[in-house]
Enzyme design. Structure first.
Site, short mmCIF file in Angstrom:
data_model
loop_
_atom_site.label_atom_id
_atom_site.label_comp_id
_atom_site.label_asym_id
_atom_site.label_seq_id
_atom_site.Cartn_x
_atom_site.Cartn_y
_atom_site.Cartn_z
CD GLU A 76 -2.91 1.03 2.38
OE1 GLU A 76 -3.84 1.82 2.42
OE2 GLU A 76 -2.71 0.15 3.24
CG ASP A 77 1.56 2.91 3.15
OD1 ASP A 77 0.63 3.39 2.48
OD2 ASP A 77 1.46 2.61 4.36
#
Length: 713
Positions: A76-77
């Site tokens: 996600e990051d």
């Protein structure tokens, strides 16, 4: 800050033979891809991953789960993708990371209880591996512990989401310490003044509470020692959120909440549990209707204990739980799953059965020395009878398993359902029969030309969809019947040479409709189309209103004379070797001029004419059969039945009746129905002059759009 060695040391404590290399590799990889990322607290982002992983060691999870905890934000990051995580750490670890990533994409919309319930089930249903939920709970617990660095608006938003979604999830998983921790942190951010009052009040009463706990334990211990029962007695203060809930539910202030302390008595046998209960009640007066026997009737998750509330030594209520060590092992392991009980409503049978596997987790963990072997037993699919999907706006909707795009469309609005021609699921076009799967994002595609079809009833599952489709079918069939009935009546009026324009608004037709107890002319012609009344009945009532004299009925003598005068060939049949015979036509085969026929002598009824291929003639006495021929000069009308099978569509009956009328045939009766597979079946009784005319009609009908089969019956 937690260090990698804190994590690996903790793992080796409960699993000395664990291969911690995967954890170390995940740590190095996370440090690399998250390099330069800083949390609002000013700490490196890696600190959050280490904290989450350490929480997982407190749950005694395996190395794969802890590695996934260190990796849970990389997809996600960071630039990392699922393929790379799979290649480096294996499919098992990657699946957990992917599951946590999907859950993180769920956007909380509102605090409505039903919505929160659906999101909780959504998260569970998306987690084929129990470790997905555990990693997410560890992630959320640490985020809540560091929530103070967020803005006030975000604090309230995240705390609300946690209280409605993640705290109940922890309760469902039976992890009471995470549930309580999340609840208290949520209360701190959502109701800071109340939280502070509760803390201050309980702090001020700390000495009093400690003294109270000591005295109760001593009284109970002395009594049980006196009767020879060995027991362990504990007392604890309830968490702040539990006290807050009592304040809200019972409309109390902090000082009025007396039962903030719960006691537990643990003994060695079930017999001793009931003996202890009697002794507790002999010391303090029990509160009526506050006793629950979960030993005789365990909870669905196999939680067992005796619960009683008594008036304590200082006149306040206190709760006492009595159980054996085995029962305590189950309860303390988080298997008690109070999620329904604590949320104030009873557990449904389906929910209870789905979580029954939780009661085995501790037993498996204790019996199976290898955590990998243990975790192989907890792969599961939760809530197999339901799916949870998103609208494009992020709202969660629950459906029965097997529900389709059409069910989803009708859940939005009846008009959307009726006009649904397809959908996009996760951005890809799918047909209306496509079944929904948990986690899908559904966008309905509509068309003004689309309308429901009866075959939709074969694949929809929700009652709303079925009801709306049936309603539309009923309305649509009525429209077709109005068109068919109008066509039949107009044809009959033409044959009677009765000119009526604007049929449905004609004042005389309106009067006839009222006379026949119909609310409107549309209802009148619809009943003609349904075959409930005949056009002849309407015309008979119209004639007097139009000044057309009724034909005078013949007297009995007149009928006899007429019959005597009628040529013998009026029936259109010549019987070889016989004269003055009574002739009738068989209803079983409805012979027509031009077909090969045979006569069957019937005692008392003369000769009955059949088609020579009629099945009724197979077993008759051949001596009763006579040769007959058609009288070519006869131009009478004869009855015939046709069955027309078609793909169901609007206007089909009107098109078929139009073709029959254009071929100069009269429709005497019509019946229509629609099958479950979206086929329309119409049976017409018509009048024709010959077999050739019938064949022409059948050929023409086969050319009508959507007609599949035309057959004579």
């Amino acid at each position: 800050m937690i260090r990698l060695t804190d994590i690996t040391s903790k793992v080796l404590e409960y699993h000395p033979k664990a291969d911690i290399e995967l954890i170390e590799k995940a740590y190095v990889y996370s440090a690399k891809v998250h390099q330069g990322q800083i949390r609002l607290s000013g700490e490196p982002y890696l600190s959050h991953l280490l904290e989450a992983a350490y929480i997982l060691t407190q749950l005694k999870m395996d190395v794969v789960c802890i590695a996934a905890g260190l990796l849970h934000d990389v997809i996600e990051d960071t630039p990392a993708d699922l393929k790379e995580v799979t290649e480096l750490f294996g499919e098992e670890t990657a699946n957990i990371v992917d599951g946590v990533t999907k859950i993180s994409k769920i956007h909380f919309k509102n605090r409505e209880l039903r919505q929160a319930e659906n999101v909780r089930k959504m998260i569970l249903a998306m987690s084929n591996d129990i470790r997905v939920i555990l990693v997410k709970l560890a992630d959320r617990l640490h985020n809540m512990r560091t929530l103070g660095f967020q803005s006030e608006r975000k604090q309230k938003l995240i705390a609300t989401e946690t209280l409605d979604i993640y705290a109940p999830l922890a309760g469902r998983m039976g992890i009471h310490w995470i549930k309580s921790g999340l609840e208290d942190l949520c209360l701190y951010y959502l109701e800071p003044e109340i939280y502070t009052r509760i803390k201050n009040e309980t702090s001020q009463r700390k000495n009093e509470i400690d003294t109270f706990i000591k005295e109760v334990k001593q009284r109970v211990s002395e009594k049980l020692t006196e009767v020879g029962i060995q027991a362990t007695i504990t007392g604890r203060q309830k968490n702040s959120y539990s006290i807050y809930r009592k304040m809200v539910d019972q409309d109390l202030n902090v000082s009025q909440v007396y039962d903030v302390i719960a006691f537990r008595v643990i003994v060695h046998s079930i017999k001793e549990c009931y003996e202890v209960l009697g002794h507790i009640h002999s010391i303090w007066k029990p509160v009526q209707k506050r006793f629950k026997d979960y030993i005789s009737v365990p909870k669905a998750n196999m939680y067992q204990s005796l619960h009683t509330t008594v008036i304590g030594p200082f006149g306040e209520r206190m709760e006492v739980q009595i159980r054996t060590w085995d029962m305590n092992l189950v309860a303390e392991s988080g298997i008690a799953a109070h999620w329904r009980y604590k949320e104030g409503r009873g557990a449904g049978k389906t929910d209870e059965s789905q979580f029954e596997w939780l009661k085995q987790l501790l037993g498996w963990q204790k019996d199976l020395q290898d955590p990998l072997e243990f975790l192989d037993t907890v792969k599961m699919d939760l809530f197999p009878d339901e799916v949870y999907v998103f609208t494009p706006n992020g709202e969660v909707k629950a459906f029965p398993k097997g529900a389709t795009v059409v069910d989803f469309a009708y859940s939005i609005h009846s008009e959307v359902g009726g006009k649904c021609m397809g959908a996009k699921i996760n951005g890809k076009m799918v047909p209306i029969r496509c079944k929904l799967e948990t986690g899908n994002i559904i966008e309905i595609i509509t068309s003004p030309k689309q309308h429901p079809s009866k075959d939709w009833l074969d694949f929809v599952t929700t009652s709303k969809a079925k009801t709306r489709i049936r309603h539309w079918m009923k309305t649509g069939e009525k429209t077709d019947s109005i068109n068919l009935g109008k066509s039949i009546l107009e044809k009959a009026l033409q044959q009677e040479h009765i000119p009526i324009t604007n049929l449905l608004k004609n004042e005389y037709v309106v009067q006839v409709a009222a006379e026949l107890s119909f609310q409107s002319t549309e209802e009148l012609v619809a009943q003609i189309g349904f075959g409930k009344i005949s056009a002849r009945q309407v015309i008979t009532r119209l004639k007097p209103r139009l000044g057309i004299e009724k034909e005078k009925p013949q007297s009995l003598v007149g009928k006899v004379v007429s019959r005597l005068k009628r040529p013998k060939k009026d029936h259109g049949i010549r019987v070889d070797g016989m004269s003055d015979m009574l002739v009738s036509f068989a209803n079983c085969c409805n012979p027509l001029p031009g077909e090969k026929v045979v006569g069957f002598i019937t005692r008392g009824r003369g000769i009955t004419i059949h088609r020579n291929i009629c099945a009724q003639l197979k077993n008759v006495d051949s001596d009763l059969l006579v040769d007959v021929t058609w009288d070519a000069s006869n131009k009478d009308a004869y009855g015939a039945k046709l069955k027309v099978i078609s793909v169901e569509r609007k206007g089909m009956l009107a098109d078929v009746s139009m073709v029959i009328s254009q071929k100069d045939a009269n429709i005497i009766h019509a019946e229509a129905k629609t099958t479950a597979d979206n086929k329309g079946i119409a049976v017409f009784t018509i009048e024709v002059e010959s077999y050739r005319q019938l064949q022409e009609i059948m050929v023409a009908l086969k050319k009508v759009r959507s007609v599949l089969i035309v057959e004579r019956i």
